[in-house]
Enzyme design. Sequence first.
Site, PDB file in Angstrom:
ATOM      1  N   GLY A   1     -34.969  18.542  -4.240  1.00  0.00           N
ATOM      2  CA  GLY A   1     -34.306  19.447  -5.554  1.00  0.00           C
ATOM      3  C   GLY A   1     -33.348  18.344  -6.148  1.00  0.00           C
ATOM      4  O   GLY A   1     -33.371  17.248  -6.124  1.00  0.00           O
TER       5      GLY A   1
ATOM      6  N   GLY B   1     -37.222   0.913  -3.765  1.00  0.00           N
ATOM      7  CA  GLY B   1     -35.914   1.285  -4.213  1.00  0.00           C
ATOM      8  C   GLY B   1     -34.965   1.803  -3.361  1.00  0.00           C
ATOM      9  O   GLY B   1     -34.359   2.669  -3.467  1.00  0.00           O
TER      10      GLY B   1
ATOM     11  N   LEU C   1     -30.895   7.601  -2.803  1.00  0.00           N
ATOM     12  CA  LEU C   1     -31.699   8.256  -1.679  1.00  0.00           C
ATOM     13  C   LEU C   1     -32.430   7.187  -0.781  1.00  0.00           C
ATOM     14  O   LEU C   1     -32.720   7.454   0.495  1.00  0.00           O
ATOM     15  CB  LEU C   1     -32.516   9.272  -2.219  1.00  0.00           C
TER      16      LEU C   1
ATOM     17  N   ARG D   1     -44.009  -2.207 -10.296  1.00  0.00           N
ATOM     18  CA  ARG D   1     -44.954  -2.240 -11.382  1.00  0.00           C
ATOM     19  C   ARG D   1     -46.221  -3.181 -11.348  1.00  0.00           C
ATOM     20  O   ARG D   1     -47.046  -3.251 -11.866  1.00  0.00           O
ATOM     21  CB  ARG D   1     -44.279  -1.875 -12.822  1.00  0.00           C
TER      22      ARG D   1
ATOM     23  N   TYR E   1     -40.764  19.760  -9.395  1.00  0.00           N
ATOM     24  CA  TYR E   1     -41.614  20.360 -10.820  1.00  0.00           C
ATOM     25  C   TYR E   1     -42.999  19.643 -10.819  1.00  0.00           C
ATOM     26  O   TYR E   1     -43.552  19.624 -11.786  1.00  0.00           O
ATOM     27  CB  TYR E   1     -40.874  19.981 -11.898  1.00  0.00           C
TER      28      TYR E   1
HETATM   29  C1  HXC Z   1     -35.832   7.627 -24.465  1.00  0.00           C
HETATM   30  C2  HXC Z   1     -36.137   5.627 -23.252  1.00  0.00           C
HETATM   31  C3  HXC Z   1     -34.926   5.943 -22.645  1.00  0.00           C
HETATM   32  C4  HXC Z   1     -34.278   7.314 -22.970  1.00  0.00           C
HETATM   33  C5  HXC Z   1     -35.592   4.157 -22.059  1.00  0.00           C
HETATM   34  N1  HXC Z   1     -36.410   4.552 -22.830  1.00  0.00           N
HETATM   35  N2  HXC Z   1     -34.700   5.006 -21.688  1.00  0.00           N
HETATM   36  N3  HXC Z   1     -36.553   6.589 -24.194  1.00  0.00           N
HETATM   37  N4  HXC Z   1     -34.894   8.055 -23.758  1.00  0.00           N
HETATM   38  N5  HXC Z   1     -33.114   7.456 -22.239  1.00  0.00           N
HETATM   39  C6  HXC Z   1     -37.511   3.793 -23.722  1.00  0.00           C
HETATM   40  C7  HXC Z   1     -37.204   2.683 -24.145  1.00  0.00           C
HETATM   41  O1  HXC Z   1     -36.557   2.758 -25.633  1.00  0.00           O
HETATM   42  C8  HXC Z   1     -38.419   1.762 -24.242  1.00  0.00           C
HETATM   43  O2  HXC Z   1     -39.181   2.222 -25.262  1.00  0.00           O
HETATM   44  C9  HXC Z   1     -39.004   2.045 -22.851  1.00  0.00           C
HETATM   45  O3  HXC Z   1     -38.375   3.321 -22.506  1.00  0.00           O
HETATM   46  C10 HXC Z   1     -38.805   1.188 -21.910  1.00  0.00           C
HETATM   47  O4  HXC Z   1     -37.423   1.062 -21.676  1.00  0.00           O
HETATM   48  P1  HXC Z   1     -36.730  -0.455 -20.858  1.00  0.00           P
HETATM   49  O5  HXC Z   1     -35.354   0.035 -20.678  1.00  0.00           O
HETATM   50  O6  HXC Z   1     -37.235  -1.521 -21.371  1.00  0.00           O
HETATM   51  O7  HXC Z   1     -37.427  -0.049 -19.418  1.00  0.00           O
HETATM   52  P2  HXC Z   1     -37.070  -0.406 -18.146  1.00  0.00           P
HETATM   53  O8  HXC Z   1     -36.061  -1.600 -18.198  1.00  0.00           O
HETATM   54  O9  HXC Z   1     -38.483  -0.955 -17.628  1.00  0.00           O
HETATM   55  O10 HXC Z   1     -36.420   0.578 -17.459  1.00  0.00           O
HETATM   56  C11 HXC Z   1     -37.077   1.839 -17.123  1.00  0.00           C
HETATM   57  C12 HXC Z   1     -36.506   3.168 -17.164  1.00  0.00           C
HETATM   58  C13 HXC Z   1     -34.904   3.207 -16.572  1.00  0.00           C
HETATM   59  C14 HXC Z   1     -37.249   4.166 -16.557  1.00  0.00           C
HETATM   60  C15 HXC Z   1     -36.597   3.551 -18.870  1.00  0.00           C
HETATM   61  O11 HXC Z   1     -34.436   4.299 -16.845  1.00  0.00           O
HETATM   62  C16 HXC Z   1     -35.146   2.704 -14.993  1.00  0.00           C
HETATM   63  O12 HXC Z   1     -35.166   1.643 -14.929  1.00  0.00           O
HETATM   64  N6  HXC Z   1     -35.081   3.469 -14.500  1.00  0.00           N
HETATM   65  C17 HXC Z   1     -34.878   3.356 -12.675  1.00  0.00           C
HETATM   66  C18 HXC Z   1     -33.964   4.273 -12.029  1.00  0.00           C
HETATM   67  C19 HXC Z   1     -34.069   5.576 -12.453  1.00  0.00           C
HETATM   68  O13 HXC Z   1     -34.454   6.236 -13.517  1.00  0.00           O
HETATM   69  N7  HXC Z   1     -33.724   6.581 -11.275  1.00  0.00           N
HETATM   70  C20 HXC Z   1     -33.838   8.021 -11.378  1.00  0.00           C
HETATM   71  C21 HXC Z   1     -34.922   8.478 -10.971  1.00  0.00           C
HETATM   72  S1  HXC Z   1     -34.786  10.252 -10.639  1.00  0.00           S
HETATM   73  P3  HXC Z   1     -39.442   1.279 -26.510  1.00  0.00           P
HETATM   74  O14 HXC Z   1     -40.295   2.165 -27.496  1.00  0.00           O
HETATM   75  O15 HXC Z   1     -38.022   1.161 -27.270  1.00  0.00           O
HETATM   76  O16 HXC Z   1     -39.846  -0.248 -26.322  1.00  0.00           O
HETATM   77  C22 HXC Z   1     -35.896  11.040 -10.262  1.00  0.00           C
HETATM   78  C23 HXC Z   1     -35.547  12.231  -9.602  1.00  0.00           C
HETATM   79  C24 HXC Z   1     -36.324  13.537 -10.327  1.00  0.00           C
HETATM   80  O17 HXC Z   1     -36.983  10.472 -10.562  1.00  0.00           O
HETATM   81  C25 HXC Z   1     -35.869  14.644  -9.644  1.00  0.00           C
HETATM   82  C26 HXC Z   1     -34.579  15.058 -10.221  1.00  0.00           C
HETATM   83  C27 HXC Z   1     -34.090  16.531 -10.019  1.00  0.00           C
END
Ligand code: HXC
Length: 287
Positions: free
Chosen positions: A190, A16, A21, A68, A148
């Site tokens: 954080g 990533g 970050l 993955r 967390y």
């Molecule tokens: C509910 C959700 C959703 C949401 C996706 N889904 N977003 N459900 N609320 N906001 C559901 C979809 O409906 C689907 O389920 C399933 O999750 C998969 O979604 P896809 O979009 O097809 O998945 P994908 O394209 O693989 O994307 C993965 C992801 C996405 C995790 C959902 O957000 C992503 O790619 N994120 C990567 C970057 C990221 O998240 N960065 C932040 C990390 S921060 P169904 O049932 O409909 O098929 C972090 C720090 C933590 O971790 C600490 C902070 C203080």
Amino acid sequence: MFHKETLKGKTILVTGGGSGLGLAMADRFAELGADVAICGRTEAKLQVAVEQLKRHGRRVEYVVCDVRDDAAVEAMFRELESRLGVLNGLVNNAAGNFLSPSEALSLNAFRAVVDIVLIGTFNCTRHFARRLMAEKKPGSILNIVTTYVHTGSAFVMPSAAAKAGVYAMTMSLAYEWAEYGIRVNAIAPGAFPTHGAWSRLMPDDTFEQFYLKRHPWHRYGEKAELANLAVFLMSDLAPYLTGECIAIDGAERLQGGQFNFITQLMPREKLKTIFQAMKEKAKPSGG
Ligand code: HXC
């Protein structure tokens, strides 16, 4: 504290690493003498990032890879090894997260986060370590978790569950792979806002202001602060430091202290007056 050869001899993959970050850490690694590889799902992002990283004059490579996908991860390590030699540093930074009531999550949604965070970390860690072990070379793994992992957190349960798994993996492997000279540590950041995280985790200004009001430093972390800690852990400055998870959050995680809420009630001067009055009142009456 650091100089331009602090990470000389290190070849580090940041998952990533195309933005946020991950890119900030990769940039600091290259600045301090490491050869650097980044991977991610979006090639255009990686290409831009690589151009930025190259300005430090180190070898920089990218591979498009979804962590993955175990076969893709294995192929990535083979490919990077042919370009850079055996890697001796891995930062498991790729993550997925979003806000959702837990009762509304589909299995697929839960799995999406767990697959990126926990399975992705396992995939990268295993292929990275196997190649190092085959070469009988030491190395260092850094897992980016969250504060967390110790408490869980409402509305980000899949992330909390997956990151807690990564934390357990960190401690397990630190012990198990000591005999191979592989250190395994974690950083628990954080709040370090990036577009990727904040677009999913911070709904609007009202949430943000409330968040900052209750933070003991009333500010976010800066990427450079995190990157410097990552450099320290990936360098040879800490050869005996392994199996540790270091929080960098301005003490935000400690807000559960029973009387910590008082700091948020009123200005310190007013508190002092109240405490003084309590002291006076508590004095024995002398009669
Ligand atoms: C509910 C959700 C959703 C949401 C996706 N889904 N977003 N459900 N609320 N906001 C559901 C979809 O409906 C689907 O389920 C399933 O999750 C998969 O979604 P896809 O979009 O097809 O998945 P994908 O394209 O693989 O994307 C993965 C992801 C996405 C995790 C959902 O957000 C992503 O790619 N994120 C990567 C970057 C990221 O998240 N960065 C932040 C990390 S921060 P169904 O049932 O409909 O098929 C972090 C720090 C933590 O971790 C600490 C902070 C203080």
